[in-house]
Enzyme design. Sequence first.
Site, PDB file in Angstrom:
ATOM      1  N   ASP A   1       0.864  -1.178   0.000  1.00 46.07           N
ATOM      2  CA  ASP A   1       0.000   0.000   0.000  1.00 46.07           C
ATOM      3  C   ASP A   1       0.904   1.233   0.000  1.00 46.07           C
ATOM      4  O   ASP A   1       1.752   1.392   0.876  1.00 46.07           O
ATOM      5  CB  ASP A   1      -0.869  -0.040   1.259  1.00 46.07           C
ATOM      6  CG  ASP A   1      -1.712   1.205   1.445  1.00 46.07           C
ATOM      7  OD1 ASP A   1      -1.761   2.032   0.524  1.00 46.07           O
ATOM      8  OD2 ASP A   1      -2.314   1.337   2.521  1.00 46.07           O
TER       9      ASP A   1
ATOM     10  N   GLU B   1      -8.951   8.352  15.377  1.00 46.30           N
ATOM     11  CA  GLU B   1      -9.306   7.407  14.320  1.00 46.30           C
ATOM     12  C   GLU B   1      -8.911   6.000  14.766  1.00 46.30           C
ATOM     13  O   GLU B   1      -7.763   5.742  15.098  1.00 46.30           O
ATOM     14  CB  GLU B   1      -8.595   7.755  13.014  1.00 46.30           C
ATOM     15  CG  GLU B   1      -8.908   6.788  11.879  1.00 46.30           C
ATOM     16  CD  GLU B   1      -8.049   7.026  10.649  1.00 46.30           C
ATOM     17  OE1 GLU B   1      -7.636   6.022  10.032  1.00 46.30           O
ATOM     18  OE2 GLU B   1      -7.770   8.195  10.322  1.00 46.30           O
TER      19      GLU B   1
ATOM     20  N   SER C   1      -9.701   2.529   9.431  1.00 46.96           N
ATOM     21  CA  SER C   1      -9.896   2.962   8.048  1.00 46.96           C
ATOM     22  C   SER C   1     -10.357   1.728   7.288  1.00 46.96           C
ATOM     23  O   SER C   1      -9.718   0.671   7.362  1.00 46.96           O
ATOM     24  CB  SER C   1      -8.582   3.498   7.471  1.00 46.96           C
ATOM     25  OG  SER C   1      -8.711   3.725   6.080  1.00 46.96           O
TER      26      SER C   1
ATOM     27  N   ASP D   1     -13.714   6.365   7.603  1.00 50.04           N
ATOM     28  CA  ASP D   1     -12.938   6.254   8.839  1.00 50.04           C
ATOM     29  C   ASP D   1     -13.881   6.224  10.035  1.00 50.04           C
ATOM     30  O   ASP D   1     -14.839   7.004  10.114  1.00 50.04           O
ATOM     31  CB  ASP D   1     -11.987   7.448   8.986  1.00 50.04           C
ATOM     32  CG  ASP D   1     -10.864   7.438   7.960  1.00 50.04           C
ATOM     33  OD1 ASP D   1     -10.578   6.361   7.408  1.00 50.04           O
ATOM     34  OD2 ASP D   1     -10.283   8.514   7.710  1.00 50.04           O
TER      35      ASP D   1
ATOM     36  N   GLN E   1      -1.923  -3.341  13.491  1.00 51.87           N
ATOM     37  CA  GLN E   1      -3.349  -3.351  13.194  1.00 51.87           C
ATOM     38  C   GLN E   1      -3.902  -4.776  13.157  1.00 51.87           C
ATOM     39  O   GLN E   1      -3.155  -5.730  12.952  1.00 51.87           O
ATOM     40  CB  GLN E   1      -3.624  -2.728  11.810  1.00 51.87           C
ATOM     41  CG  GLN E   1      -3.307  -1.269  11.685  1.00 51.87           C
ATOM     42  CD  GLN E   1      -3.656  -0.725  10.313  1.00 51.87           C
ATOM     43  OE1 GLN E   1      -3.665   0.490  10.118  1.00 51.87           O
ATOM     44  NE2 GLN E   1      -3.944  -1.585   9.350  1.00 51.87           N
TER      45      GLN E   1
ATOM     46  N   ARG F   1       6.342   2.814   9.188  1.00 51.77           N
ATOM     47  CA  ARG F   1       6.074   3.986   8.353  1.00 51.77           C
ATOM     48  C   ARG F   1       7.098   5.065   8.704  1.00 51.77           C
ATOM     49  O   ARG F   1       6.869   5.908   9.562  1.00 51.77           O
ATOM     50  CB  ARG F   1       4.636   4.468   8.535  1.00 51.77           C
ATOM     51  CG  ARG F   1       3.621   3.417   8.068  1.00 51.77           C
ATOM     52  CD  ARG F   1       2.190   3.875   8.163  1.00 51.77           C
ATOM     53  NE  ARG F   1       1.266   2.811   7.735  1.00 51.77           N
ATOM     54  CZ  ARG F   1      -0.064   2.875   7.858  1.00 51.77           C
ATOM     55  NH1 ARG F   1      -0.614   3.958   8.397  1.00 51.77           N
ATOM     56  NH2 ARG F   1      -0.818   1.879   7.445  1.00 51.77           N
TER      57      ARG F   1
END
Length: 337
Positions: free
Chosen positions: A56, A251, A254, A238, A125, A109
Amino acid sequence: MNTYIPENYKSLLSIYDTQKAIGLLKRLFEDRLSALLNLYRVSAPLFVAENSGLNDDLNGYERAVSFDILHAEKKAVVVHSLAKWKRLALKRYGFYPGRGIYTDMDAIRRDEDSLDNLHSVYVDQWDWEKIILPENRNIDYLKSTVMDIAAAICDTQETMESIYPQLKVLGRLDRNVSFITSQELEDMYPSLTSKERENAYVKEHHTTFIIGIGGKLRSGKPHDGRAPDYDDWDMNGDLLYWYEPLQCAMEISSMGIRVSPESLDRQLSLAGCDNRRSLPYHKALLAGELPLTIGGGIGQSRVSMLLLGKAHIGEVQASVWDNHTEELCAAAGITLL
């Protein structure tokens, strides 16, 4: 850096009790999520081949951590998420509509915009994906799935409170989800930024799902960035909760109904990403060789923060922080794992 320490903040659990509680809530949530969405646990990759098209690319500018594999003559990249890999996996497993998978997703990330209370270079996640029928590709099905996820979170909270009564001071999460489109949000708060709109709305509607992320709004800007090759920008969104300790919208997930061959074709053109059409994954999807799916990611550390009342994500995950954050947390008595 934007680390914020709430006034008079003190952890409700000791360091080791926090670790025990994280392990418990993860097991509880996985059980409820898999039961409500009919998901089965699978193993997932930490990295994929660079030229596979499976990683992604998020907003398109984030650099993946990469390395060469000595005896494979290939270059690999650490995943940013498993949005595309899961859809391919469902085909390999031969699953049928209504059945899906979930897995632990760990990512790095390195270009995270901000290291703060909610953002880290380490991402953990629950990634999930489920095969759907053509008639399920609609907003009502999306909303129904969102409500199941919200129910799983609330069910987990109730069980955690029975085991750790001190968590009751946090207050119960709202099971009722307020749905609003990103365009309605922009129309409601035209002078605010996207994040400011979220904070303003979620403060009044404590459990909110914002529909439509990635496509341009009437202002000419999207509510937020979303890669063009996994979610359908008209049927994604979201899930956010109002988080009282930090006075902001948090959040948690997603997710969305994934692109069909037709919407992938359209979104690749809109995003100027036509070069991806030749990648193996994209070729298969455009040819209609992959199942129609819905899926998403649910932040494990974010859910842990939400249910345990933590002020900083570093209290529930082990990562690397800038000196300012380390010093600020140390001065406030906050232990970063």
